[in-house]
Design a protein around this motif. Sequence first.
Motif, PDB file in Angstrom:
ATOM      1  N   UNK A  25     -13.737   5.735   2.450  1.00  0.00           N
ATOM      2  CA  UNK A  25     -15.026   6.255   2.902  1.00  0.00           C
ATOM      3  C   UNK A  25     -14.888   7.132   4.139  1.00  0.00           C
ATOM      4  N   UNK A  26     -13.820   6.918   4.924  1.00  0.00           N
ATOM      5  CA  UNK A  26     -13.558   7.807   6.054  1.00  0.00           C
ATOM      6  C   UNK A  26     -13.023   9.126   5.510  1.00  0.00           C
ATOM      7  N   UNK A  27     -13.052  10.157   6.335  1.00  0.00           N
ATOM      8  CA  UNK A  27     -12.520  11.456   5.921  1.00  0.00           C
ATOM      9  C   UNK A  27     -11.141  11.688   6.507  1.00  0.00           C
ATOM     10  N   UNK A  28     -10.211  12.105   5.654  1.00  0.00           N
ATOM     11  CA  UNK A  28      -8.888  12.530   6.088  1.00  0.00           C
ATOM     12  C   UNK A  28      -8.994  14.027   6.375  1.00  0.00           C
ATOM     13  N   UNK A  29      -8.593  14.443   7.576  1.00  0.00           N
ATOM     14  CA  UNK A  29      -8.666  15.853   7.961  1.00  0.00           C
ATOM     15  C   UNK A  29      -7.238  16.344   8.190  1.00  0.00           C
ATOM     16  N   UNK A  30      -6.909  17.490   7.603  1.00  0.00           N
ATOM     17  CA  UNK A  30      -5.540  18.005   7.604  1.00  0.00           C
ATOM     18  C   UNK A  30      -5.407  19.236   8.487  1.00  0.00           C
ATOM     19  N   UNK A  31      -4.289  19.324   9.202  1.00  0.00           N
ATOM     20  CA  UNK A  31      -4.029  20.408  10.152  1.00  0.00           C
ATOM     21  C   UNK A  31      -2.627  20.956   9.963  1.00  0.00           C
ATOM     22  N   UNK A  32      -2.476  22.262  10.201  1.00  0.00           N
ATOM     23  CA  UNK A  32      -1.161  22.912  10.280  1.00  0.00           C
ATOM     24  C   UNK A  32      -1.188  23.630  11.620  1.00  0.00           C
TER      25      UNK A  32
ATOM     26  N   UNK B 146     -10.474  18.890   4.457  1.00  0.00           N
ATOM     27  CA  UNK B 146     -10.632  17.435   4.506  1.00  0.00           C
ATOM     28  C   UNK B 146     -11.033  16.884   3.144  1.00  0.00           C
ATOM     29  N   UNK B 147     -10.807  15.592   2.990  1.00  0.00           N
ATOM     30  CA  UNK B 147     -11.211  14.892   1.782  1.00  0.00           C
ATOM     31  C   UNK B 147     -11.549  13.459   2.127  1.00  0.00           C
ATOM     32  N   UNK B 148     -12.468  12.879   1.369  1.00  0.00           N
ATOM     33  CA  UNK B 148     -12.852  11.487   1.609  1.00  0.00           C
ATOM     34  C   UNK B 148     -11.756  10.558   1.097  1.00  0.00           C
ATOM     35  N   UNK B 149     -11.410   9.546   1.900  1.00  0.00           N
ATOM     36  CA  UNK B 149     -10.390   8.577   1.503  1.00  0.00           C
ATOM     37  C   UNK B 149     -10.974   7.655   0.432  1.00  0.00           C
ATOM     38  N   UNK B 150     -10.318   7.635  -0.752  1.00  0.00           N
ATOM     39  CA  UNK B 150     -10.781   6.809  -1.868  1.00  0.00           C
ATOM     40  C   UNK B 150      -9.970   5.529  -2.008  1.00  0.00           C
ATOM     41  N   UNK B 151      -8.648   5.664  -1.919  1.00  0.00           N
ATOM     42  CA  UNK B 151      -7.746   4.530  -2.177  1.00  0.00           C
ATOM     43  C   UNK B 151      -6.642   4.528  -1.156  1.00  0.00           C
ATOM     44  N   UNK B 152      -6.063   3.359  -0.959  1.00  0.00           N
ATOM     45  CA  UNK B 152      -4.950   3.238  -0.036  1.00  0.00           C
ATOM     46  C   UNK B 152      -3.805   2.512  -0.711  1.00  0.00           C
ATOM     47  N   UNK B 153      -2.591   2.840  -0.283  1.00  0.00           N
ATOM     48  CA  UNK B 153      -1.413   2.128  -0.763  1.00  0.00           C
ATOM     49  C   UNK B 153      -1.362   0.745  -0.123  1.00  0.00           C
TER      50      UNK B 153
ATOM     51  N   UNK C  38       0.116   5.237   2.989  1.00  0.00           N
ATOM     52  CA  UNK C  38      -0.183   5.995   1.777  1.00  0.00           C
ATOM     53  C   UNK C  38      -1.674   5.887   1.486  1.00  0.00           C
ATOM     54  N   UNK C  39      -2.296   7.026   1.174  1.00  0.00           N
ATOM     55  CA  UNK C  39      -3.705   7.001   0.798  1.00  0.00           C
ATOM     56  C   UNK C  39      -3.979   8.150  -0.149  1.00  0.00           C
ATOM     57  N   UNK C  40      -5.101   8.044  -0.863  1.00  0.00           N
ATOM     58  CA  UNK C  40      -5.517   9.111  -1.772  1.00  0.00           C
ATOM     59  C   UNK C  40      -6.937   9.529  -1.417  1.00  0.00           C
ATOM     60  N   UNK C  41      -7.153  10.839  -1.442  1.00  0.00           N
ATOM     61  CA  UNK C  41      -8.487  11.361  -1.161  1.00  0.00           C
ATOM     62  C   UNK C  41      -9.181  11.741  -2.473  1.00  0.00           C
TER      63      UNK C  41
END
Length: 126
Positions: free
Chosen positions: A77-84, A91-98, A15-18
């Motif tokens: 600080x890393x970037x989450x990149x999303x694909x379909x 994409x969005x920068x990762x701010x928080x993690x579960x 789990x993470x939040x961007x």
Amino acid sequence: FKVPSRDHPALYRDLLRTNRVHWIAEEPPAELVREKMMECHFRFRHQMALVPCVLTLNQDGSVWVTLVKPARAITPGQFAVFYKGDECLGSGKILRMGPSVFTLQQGKSREESPKKEEIDKIEPAT
């Protein structure tokens, strides 16, 4: 912090939040707006395999990303990149993690066997 091995459960999260996602084609995808959640794929390192995930859209344009299986060494600080399929959605920068898999396992082992004294100590919510 230091862990005993490269595959220690403390390194894995699902789990993470961007921050606010930068969407490429549509801002944000219609399915995500309509359903408030959307299945897609995710990666946070250039060469890594795509991981199935579910995005949940927040009011501020950020997303919660729930991974189908935990991934190793996700870092704020890393970037989450999303694909379909083959399409990069954004994409969005990762701010928080579960919590890590390790933390969740620790919690589970405690939950499974509450001792009688602990049960007696629990006061009903008022």
